[in-house]
Each structure stands twice: as structure tokens, then as C-alpha cells.
Scaffold this motif. Sequence first.
Motif, PDB file in Angstrom:
ATOM      1  N   ILE A  99       0.872  -3.787  -1.463  1.00 40.01           N
ATOM      2  CA  ILE A  99       1.213  -2.774  -0.463  1.00 40.01           C
ATOM      3  C   ILE A  99       2.100  -3.444   0.578  1.00 40.01           C
ATOM      4  CG2 ILE A  99       0.372  -0.896   0.980  1.00 40.01           C
ATOM      5  CD1 ILE A  99      -2.415  -1.351  -0.075  1.00 40.01           C
ATOM      6  N   ALA A 100       3.347  -3.039   0.640  1.00 40.06           N
ATOM      7  CA  ALA A 100       4.272  -3.595   1.624  1.00 40.06           C
ATOM      8  C   ALA A 100       3.914  -3.103   3.022  1.00 40.06           C
ATOM      9  CB  ALA A 100       5.700  -3.196   1.276  1.00 40.06           C
ATOM     10  N   THR A 101       4.479  -3.733   4.018  1.00 40.40           N
ATOM     11  CA  THR A 101       4.269  -3.305   5.396  1.00 40.40           C
ATOM     12  C   THR A 101       4.760  -1.866   5.589  1.00 40.40           C
ATOM     13  OG1 THR A 101       4.563  -5.559   6.168  1.00 40.40           O
ATOM     14  CG2 THR A 101       4.791  -3.806   7.810  1.00 40.40           C
ATOM     15  N   GLY A 102       3.907  -1.016   6.104  1.00 36.10           N
ATOM     16  CA  GLY A 102       4.253   0.381   6.320  1.00 36.10           C
ATOM     17  C   GLY A 102       4.115   1.255   5.101  1.00 36.10           C
ATOM     18  N   ALA A 103       3.817   0.661   3.945  1.00 34.36           N
ATOM     19  CA  ALA A 103       3.676   1.429   2.712  1.00 34.36           C
ATOM     20  C   ALA A 103       2.232   1.896   2.524  1.00 34.36           C
ATOM     21  CB  ALA A 103       4.117   0.600   1.514  1.00 34.36           C
ATOM     22  N   SER A 104       2.060   2.796   1.586  1.00 30.45           N
ATOM     23  CA  SER A 104       0.741   3.375   1.341  1.00 30.45           C
ATOM     24  C   SER A 104       0.400   3.326  -0.141  1.00 30.45           C
ATOM     25  CB  SER A 104       0.685   4.832   1.818  1.00 30.45           C
ATOM     26  OG  SER A 104       0.925   4.944   3.196  1.00 30.45           O
ATOM     27  N   ILE A 149      -4.484   4.688   1.812  1.00 33.06           N
ATOM     28  CA  ILE A 149      -4.491   3.470   2.628  1.00 33.06           C
ATOM     29  C   ILE A 149      -3.056   3.172   3.037  1.00 33.06           C
ATOM     30  CG2 ILE A 149      -5.096   1.025   2.712  1.00 33.06           C
ATOM     31  CD1 ILE A 149      -6.867   1.558   0.209  1.00 33.06           C
ATOM     32  N   THR A 150      -2.814   3.039   4.323  1.00 34.81           N
ATOM     33  CA  THR A 150      -1.506   2.620   4.824  1.00 34.81           C
ATOM     34  C   THR A 150      -1.636   1.225   5.418  1.00 34.81           C
ATOM     35  OG1 THR A 150      -0.858   4.910   5.307  1.00 34.81           O
ATOM     36  CG2 THR A 150       0.389   3.165   6.385  1.00 34.81           C
ATOM     37  N   ASN A 151      -0.832   0.304   4.941  1.00 32.00           N
ATOM     38  CA  ASN A 151      -0.867  -1.077   5.418  1.00 32.00           C
ATOM     39  C   ASN A 151       0.042  -1.220   6.635  1.00 32.00           C
ATOM     40  OD1 ASN A 151      -1.110  -3.855   5.661  1.00 32.00           O
ATOM     41  ND2 ASN A 151       0.486  -4.259   4.130  1.00 32.00           N
ATOM     42  N   LEU A 152      -0.530  -1.590   7.781  1.00 32.82           N
ATOM     43  CA  LEU A 152       0.240  -1.745   9.011  1.00 32.82           C
ATOM     44  C   LEU A 152       0.564  -3.200   9.324  1.00 32.82           C
ATOM     45  CD1 LEU A 152      -1.606   0.825  11.304  1.00 32.82           C
ATOM     46  CD2 LEU A 152       0.404   1.170   9.873  1.00 32.82           C
ATOM     47  N   GLY A 153       0.039  -4.114   8.509  1.00 31.85           N
ATOM     48  CA  GLY A 153       0.270  -5.531   8.760  1.00 31.85           C
ATOM     49  C   GLY A 153       1.219  -6.141   7.757  1.00 31.85           C
ATOM     50  N   ASP A 154       1.077  -7.450   7.548  1.00 34.37           N
ATOM     51  CA  ASP A 154       1.902  -8.133   6.569  1.00 34.37           C
ATOM     52  C   ASP A 154       1.607  -7.606   5.169  1.00 34.37           C
ATOM     53  OD1 ASP A 154       3.086  -9.638   8.504  1.00 34.37           O
ATOM     54  OD2 ASP A 154       1.883 -11.433   8.166  1.00 34.37           O
ATOM     55  N   PRO A 155       2.552  -7.750   4.240  1.00 35.68           N
ATOM     56  CA  PRO A 155       2.317  -7.281   2.868  1.00 35.68           C
ATOM     57  C   PRO A 155       1.078  -7.923   2.252  1.00 35.68           C
ATOM     58  CG  PRO A 155       4.636  -7.818   3.195  1.00 35.68           C
ATOM     59  CD  PRO A 155       3.919  -8.302   4.419  1.00 35.68           C
ATOM     60  N   VAL A 156       0.385  -7.151   1.436  1.00 34.25           N
ATOM     61  CA  VAL A 156      -0.765  -7.675   0.699  1.00 34.25           C
ATOM     62  C   VAL A 156      -0.502  -7.523  -0.790  1.00 34.25           C
ATOM     63  CG1 VAL A 156      -2.385  -7.134   2.561  1.00 34.25           C
ATOM     64  CG2 VAL A 156      -1.998  -5.459   0.744  1.00 34.25           C
ATOM     65  N   THR A 157      -1.074  -8.412  -1.578  1.00 40.56           N
ATOM     66  CA  THR A 157      -0.901  -8.370  -3.028  1.00 40.56           C
ATOM     67  C   THR A 157      -2.158  -7.890  -3.737  1.00 40.56           C
ATOM     68  OG1 THR A 157      -1.511 -10.703  -3.175  1.00 40.56           O
ATOM     69  CG2 THR A 157       0.839 -10.184  -3.003  1.00 40.56           C
ATOM     70  N   SER A 158      -3.231  -7.741  -3.005  1.00 40.25           N
ATOM     71  CA  SER A 158      -4.454  -7.144  -3.547  1.00 40.25           C
ATOM     72  C   SER A 158      -5.241  -6.582  -2.375  1.00 40.25           C
ATOM     73  CB  SER A 158      -5.302  -8.171  -4.314  1.00 40.25           C
ATOM     74  OG  SER A 158      -5.765  -9.199  -3.449  1.00 40.25           O
ATOM     75  N   TRP A 159      -6.089  -5.603  -2.652  1.00 43.80           N
ATOM     76  CA  TRP A 159      -6.818  -4.988  -1.553  1.00 43.80           C
ATOM     77  C   TRP A 159      -8.236  -4.616  -1.971  1.00 43.80           C
ATOM     78  CZ3 TRP A 159      -8.310  -0.113  -2.925  1.00 43.80           C
ATOM     79  CH2 TRP A 159      -7.507   0.596  -3.820  1.00 43.80           C
ATOM     80  N   ARG A 160      -9.082  -4.546  -0.957  1.00 41.13           N
ATOM     81  CA  ARG A 160     -10.480  -4.144  -1.114  1.00 41.13           C
ATOM     82  C   ARG A 160     -10.833  -3.247   0.066  1.00 41.13           C
ATOM     83  NH1 ARG A 160     -12.278  -8.374   0.045  1.00 41.13           N
ATOM     84  NH2 ARG A 160     -13.426  -8.061   1.990  1.00 41.13           N
ATOM     85  N   LEU A 161     -11.173  -2.008  -0.214  1.00 44.92           N
ATOM     86  CA  LEU A 161     -11.547  -1.066   0.838  1.00 44.92           C
ATOM     87  C   LEU A 161     -13.055  -0.829   0.766  1.00 44.92           C
ATOM     88  CD1 LEU A 161     -10.264   0.791   3.074  1.00 44.92           C
ATOM     89  CD2 LEU A 161     -10.537   2.656   1.421  1.00 44.92           C
TER      90      LEU A 161
END
Length: 440
Positions: free
Chosen positions: A105-110, A57-69
Amino acid sequence: MKYPRFRSRYVTAGVAGLALAAGAVVVTTAAEAAAGCRVTYAVSSSWPGGFGANVTITNLGDPVTSWRLTWSFGAGQTITQLWNGTHTQSGSQVTVTNVSYNGTIATGASTGFGFNGAWNGANPVPTNFALNGTACTGSVTTTGAPTTAGPTTAGPTTAGPTTAGPTSARPTTAGPTSAGPTSAVPCTRQPGTGGGSGPYPAGYETSNSLANHTIYRPDSLPCEKMPILAWSQGACSANGLSAFNFLREIASHGFLVIANGSPNGSGSSTASWLTQSMDWAVAENARQGSKYYGRLDTSKIAVAGFSCGGLEAYEVSNDPRVTTTAIFSSGLLNDANDYQLRRLTKPIAYFIGGSSDIAYPNAMDDWGKLPSGLPAFMGNLNVGHGGTYDQTNGGEFGRVMVLYLKWRLKGDQTSGRAFVGSNCGLCGTQWQVQQKNLTL
């Protein structure tokens, strides 16, 4: 003690992997928060009734502190084991959430996870991925009031540069052009004509200033600096396309790969060619006018090779520029060369084709002689000496080498968890794993 010499030979092993990179979507909420993702789903191995897959998963937006795919399987597939995440499945609907160590996941990070699954009859790749409820569709949309804080959609003519111009508002929503050296080739993502399962479709080229080598690189150079892999072919071949699928796959994940041998070249390489690769990369990174000017991370260099190429990698592994060494289906041929083991100071990894691999006894002998305290990984996959290099995206060896390089050269601890600890991502799978002094 002397071990029999072994010659490199290619065989086709396993089932070719399938890969699909899902598109990206960037949206803006009424509060002008940006969200978006890119998902890479790669079927790395397959066997009757089962398969393995890796998801990035690559985050292209603002940083997230938790995720659900979330996604849906299209042919009744089920997940039987998953690492680096927590999953639930109801019918075809799958939800994977982060664990404690990879929620941010920071912006642009995976970040990523892997799993083993079951299938019957067909195993199509899912396409309907969504991250935190936002679909990854490949389009760009905005919501909210762009005239108050939307520099990326309204531009300076509608919002005014003093209040919401591109220099003062949310540069992270503009994509990869906001990072990386400004003096180099623009890093705006362009559609690639190359291949590989990574986010940067890759191909190969040659350089007049680096004879007898083949350079694998992303079609569009990423904004982040690229670490470097210097590779020596099986049989010490001077054909730079000998492991084409495998090396292109690595490059597609944001690495510069320099392989011994020109495309379809003939003859044999020497270990000095690996040194030439490192010399050239360092020089090009510093040369104004080079497409690689300021774009390479010359502090992160791996040397690796297959079979005879592994012996060449050993020879240069004490170069102070080397960050890590990877040995594929190879091992020193006699005890007179054990000095090459004693001088190892940087982490090393072995990827061997199991007990049927002709190099297996040599590799295991080397493993037992490594310096005390040296970080080392040993992985055996029962595919024989030929490995999986010719499979789509380099097969399982390609998948695991990408994880190893992301960990050692990019500092991606999520990838590192595939190798570290009693519950490592490769532990308890088709890989037979041994570890020495490994920590994250």
C-alpha cells in the motif's frame, strides 16, 4: 420482440447500512519512518443472524509491503466468510492480513476486503482498529529524534531548510497536501459536514452554468484527481435528489457525481443532459478560477442510470469520453433499439433487482445480445425494482457501485476482484453473478 414498458417506483428494501470512518494517526519512529492509517468499516447489508461488511484501509504513512489489521467485535459477532484477505478470530479479537496481491500500500493509497458475518441481538461497529500495531485514533504523535529528520514536526526554524526542510525530507508524511495540482484549491483535508462512508464526507451543490443538474462532491476536494460519474434518475426524473443517499455515498469515495435534475426539480430529463454533464466537467477542469481546475480526471468518465435513467445512459454510452456504462434495473424496451447494444465498445455492468424486478427480462435480453468480446458484469440482488438507493449510504447497491467505479475509473484491482473470476468477492454471496470477458 417487444417488452412491456416499466415505470420507476421506489421501495424500501433490506436493512439500512451502518458506516463509520475510523480516525487516522501518524507516528514517527526513532528512525523517522512514518506510520498511520484510516479505516472505513461499512455494514452494507443485514439479515436475521447475518450481515455483510466492507473494510477499506488507507495508508497515511510510509509505503508498506504487508499489512495486518486488528480489531475487536463488541457483541459477539463472528466472521463466516472473508475475501481479499486472510483472517483469524479468537473470541472477539479479529486479525486480517493481506493476501499475495494486495500487501503493498503506497502512501495515500487504499486497499480493502469484504466479509460476511454472524450476529445475534446487536451488531455495533468496531472502533479500535490498528494497522501493523499502530492504532488509528485520529491523533498525531511523533517519536524518535525530530530535530534530525522531522520536518513535519520541527519545521525549518529548528532543523534548518538545508538539512531537513519540508522541500527535502519525507513529503509523504505531510498528508494529502503533497499531491495533486498546485494551481487548484488547496487539498488539505478539512472536517466535512457531509455524509457517506468514504474518506471524503460529501454533499451537493448546483452551478449556474449547468442548469437542471445536481453536483455531488466531497466537502474538501481530494488531492488525487476525481473521476466523473454522470447519472440519470429513475423515471427519468428531473429531481436531482431522487437517489441522494446512493449518489452522496459515491462522491464520498473521491468521485464527482453529476446527476440529472436540480434539487427537488420537476419534469423529466433527456439523454442530452448526460452529455451536458460531461461537457461541463471537461470545461470546468480546464477553466482557471474554477474550484475544479485541474482536479478532475476527464479521461475516466462513467455514465449510469436507474430504470428509465438506464435507457438514457445507453443512449450516450458511445460517447468517446465514456470509460464504462452501468445499467441499474433497466433494459431496452424493444428490439428496434438493439443498435445501442451493437455499438458498445467499453466495459458495461448491470445491477438488477432479481427476477422480481420488472426490468429483469429486459436486462437479461440485453445481456444475451452484447457484442462478442465486450467485458461485462451482471449482478442480480433479490430486492426488486426499487433497489437499495434510499438506504443508508445507498445500501448494497451503493457499496457495490463504489467498488465498480474504484476498479474501472481508479484502477483499483482489489476492488476489481469483487467482480472478476470464479471466486470473485460477490460470487457465492447474496448476489447472483454472471461474467463475460472480465480480466484484471
